[in-house]
Design a protein around this motif. Structure first.
Motif, PDB file in Angstrom:
ATOM      1  N   LEU A  93       0.807  -1.224   0.000  1.00  0.00           N
ATOM      2  CA  LEU A  93       0.000   0.000   0.000  1.00  0.00           C
ATOM      3  C   LEU A  93       0.834   1.265   0.000  1.00  0.00           C
ATOM      4  O   LEU A  93       0.519   2.239  -0.673  1.00  0.00           O
ATOM      5  N   PHE A  94       1.920   1.267   0.735  1.00  0.00           N
ATOM      6  CA  PHE A  94       2.649   2.509   0.975  1.00  0.00           C
ATOM      7  C   PHE A  94       4.046   2.541   0.394  1.00  0.00           C
ATOM      8  O   PHE A  94       4.766   3.503   0.590  1.00  0.00           O
ATOM      9  N   LEU A 147      -5.996  11.851   2.912  1.00  0.00           N
ATOM     10  CA  LEU A 147      -5.006  11.629   3.963  1.00  0.00           C
ATOM     11  C   LEU A 147      -5.674  11.124   5.234  1.00  0.00           C
ATOM     12  O   LEU A 147      -5.172  10.206   5.903  1.00  0.00           O
ATOM     13  N   VAL A 148      -6.818  11.688   5.560  1.00  0.00           N
ATOM     14  CA  VAL A 148      -7.550  11.232   6.744  1.00  0.00           C
ATOM     15  C   VAL A 148      -7.996   9.791   6.566  1.00  0.00           C
ATOM     16  O   VAL A 148      -7.916   8.964   7.491  1.00  0.00           O
ATOM     17  N   ILE A 149      -8.471   9.460   5.346  1.00  0.00           N
ATOM     18  CA  ILE A 149      -8.915   8.090   5.080  1.00  0.00           C
ATOM     19  C   ILE A 149      -7.763   7.105   5.225  1.00  0.00           C
ATOM     20  O   ILE A 149      -7.915   6.019   5.788  1.00  0.00           O
ATOM     21  N   MET A 164      -5.063   2.801   8.306  1.00  0.00           N
ATOM     22  CA  MET A 164      -3.908   2.300   9.046  1.00  0.00           C
ATOM     23  C   MET A 164      -4.280   1.953  10.491  1.00  0.00           C
ATOM     24  O   MET A 164      -3.862   0.918  11.028  1.00  0.00           O
ATOM     25  N   ILE A 165      -5.085   2.797  11.131  1.00  0.00           N
ATOM     26  CA  ILE A 165      -5.494   2.529  12.511  1.00  0.00           C
ATOM     27  C   ILE A 165      -6.323   1.253  12.589  1.00  0.00           C
ATOM     28  O   ILE A 165      -6.154   0.409  13.496  1.00  0.00           O
ATOM     29  N   LEU A 216      -4.743  -6.260  13.539  1.00  0.00           N
ATOM     30  CA  LEU A 216      -3.538  -7.045  13.805  1.00  0.00           C
ATOM     31  C   LEU A 216      -3.393  -7.337  15.303  1.00  0.00           C
ATOM     32  O   LEU A 216      -3.020  -8.455  15.714  1.00  0.00           O
ATOM     33  N   MET A 217      -3.686  -6.339  16.128  1.00  0.00           N
ATOM     34  CA  MET A 217      -3.600  -6.559  17.578  1.00  0.00           C
ATOM     35  C   MET A 217      -4.625  -7.569  18.059  1.00  0.00           C
ATOM     36  O   MET A 217      -4.341  -8.422  18.922  1.00  0.00           O
ATOM     37  N   MET A 218      -5.848  -7.511  17.486  1.00  0.00           N
ATOM     38  CA  MET A 218      -6.882  -8.470  17.877  1.00  0.00           C
ATOM     39  C   MET A 218      -6.494  -9.884  17.471  1.00  0.00           C
ATOM     40  O   MET A 218      -6.666 -10.844  18.246  1.00  0.00           O
TER      41      MET A 218
END
Length: 378
Positions: free
Chosen positions: A12-13, A353-355, A360-361, A367-369
């Motif tokens: 993606l980045f 940019l906000v999207i 990412m959040i 991923l943490m879950m």
């Protein structure tokens, strides 16, 4: 799972696009009259050395004729010259090729009045290793006009005004009536004798109709032949595109040759044809050379071309879209209206940019879950 997520984030980045600038082969432009000759070069510009080039040039054989083809900067040149089409093969005999130079020179003869495109087709373009090199062909044009007629016949009516001299000969006849004045003041009798001046002006009405008849004719022709060439104003957001038309208002404009100067805050992406059936253009160094020709009778406001531009400058910057007429036919009074271009701030960029931040959040939370679930099972 962690490796897959990292791989997705990398895609993606971390996308990188690599673009190579292609070589260009260009043929020149010319404007001549019937019966004249002109030399038109074919040039090449590449980032790597070119050892062999095979190029085909097509043109209108009814308007011009390529009398001969001569060598440029390449060591050898072979060509097949037929009316309307030429095939040129230029190559180097040594180990090194050419990055910039002249492929060949065309010696062109003008046959008839009109317009002929000079279209290029690149069959092959190879480097020193024999590998094909991508290239862009930049077409040209040649405009042929009829020889201007000499204005000598218009001078002949002025010589026919000899009767005015004969009319002046009777004027000395009244002069004996006043022998008293000395020859040092010849103006005094002409001013005092007002009856003498009236017969001198009497033959002038015979001259006025001869010269008054042509005077009214140019005034309507100037109005009917007034040409207005304009390019519209445009406002573009940062990084966005816009299509700007070039308009011609007039009666029967059959041939136009003009240049558009574009500011550095925009990049020309494409040039679209308007209402003219024959159209060619070249883009180089912030300028667009355009030639249009038609056999139809175009009236009113017509579209010469439409320029697709991309805003590459920063927000709140402006520039001028300046037109310059090189040659035009069927026009005696030309008015040019240049345009302005303004780049404004792109509001959508903040939203994207906000999207991206939100995505990412969310991915981090997922991923943490997944990581917690995996640790609980263990």
């Amino acid at each position: 799972m962690k490796r897959i997520a990292i791989f997705l984030l990398f895609i993606l980045f971390s996308a990188v696009v690599v673009s190579a600038s292609p070589a260009s082969v260009k043929i020149g432009n010319a404007t001549i009259t019937v019966g004249e000759h002109v030399n038109i070069p074919i040039t090449i510009d590449a980032d790597e050395e070119i050892s062999c080039a095979t190029i085909v040039v097509t043109y209108d054989g009814d308007i011009v004729r390529v009398a001969s083809v001569s060598e440029g900067n390449f060591d050898q040149l072979v060509c097949n010259n037929t009316l309307g089409k030429i095939k040129i093969v230029a190559f180097q005999t040594g180990e090194k090729g050419l990055k910039k130079g002249i492929v060949a020179n065309l010696y062109v003869e003008a046959k008839n009045e009109g317009y002929s495109p000079l279209n290029l087709e690149i069959e092959t373009l190879k480097d020193n290793e024999g590998t094909e090199v991508p290239a862009t062909a930049l077409n040209g044009f040649i405009s042929v006009s009829s020889p201007t007629a000499s204005p000598t016949p218009s001078a002949s009516p002025t010589s026919t005004s000899s009767p005015s001299d004969t009319d002046t000969t009777p004027t000395p006849s009244p002069s004996p009536t006043s022998p008293s004045p000395t020859p040092t003041s010849p103006l005094s009798p002409s001013l005092t004798t007002s009856p003498v001046t009236t017969p001198a002006l009497s033959p002038s009405p015979a001259l006025t109709p001869a010269f008054s008849s042509p005077t009214p004719s140019p005034s309507p022709s100037l109005e009917s032949q007034e040409i207005i060439i304009q390019i519209e104003n445009v406002t573009i957001e940062e990084g966005e595109y816009a299509e700007v038309p070039i308009l011609i208002t007039g009666d029967g404009v059959k041939y136009v040759n003009l240049t558009l100067f574009v500011p550095q805050i925009v990049a020309v992406e494409e040039v679209y044809v308007g209402n003219y059936e024959n159209f060619s253009y070249n883009i180089s160094n912030g300028r667009i050379e355009m030639v249009a020709y038609t056999n139809k009778h175009l009236k009113g406001t017509v579209k010469l071309a439409e320029i697709k531009m991309k805003a590459i400058g920063r927000a709140h910057t402006a520039g001028e879209l300046r037109l310059e007429v090189n040659e035009i036919r069927n026009g005696t009074q030309i008015t040019i209206r240049n345009g302005q271009i303004l780049i404004k701030e792109r509001k959508k960029e903040k939203l994207t940019l906000v999207i991206l931040i939100v995505i990412m959040i969310i991915m981090i939370i997922l991923l943490m879950m997944l990581w917690k679930k995996k640790s609980i099972k263990k």
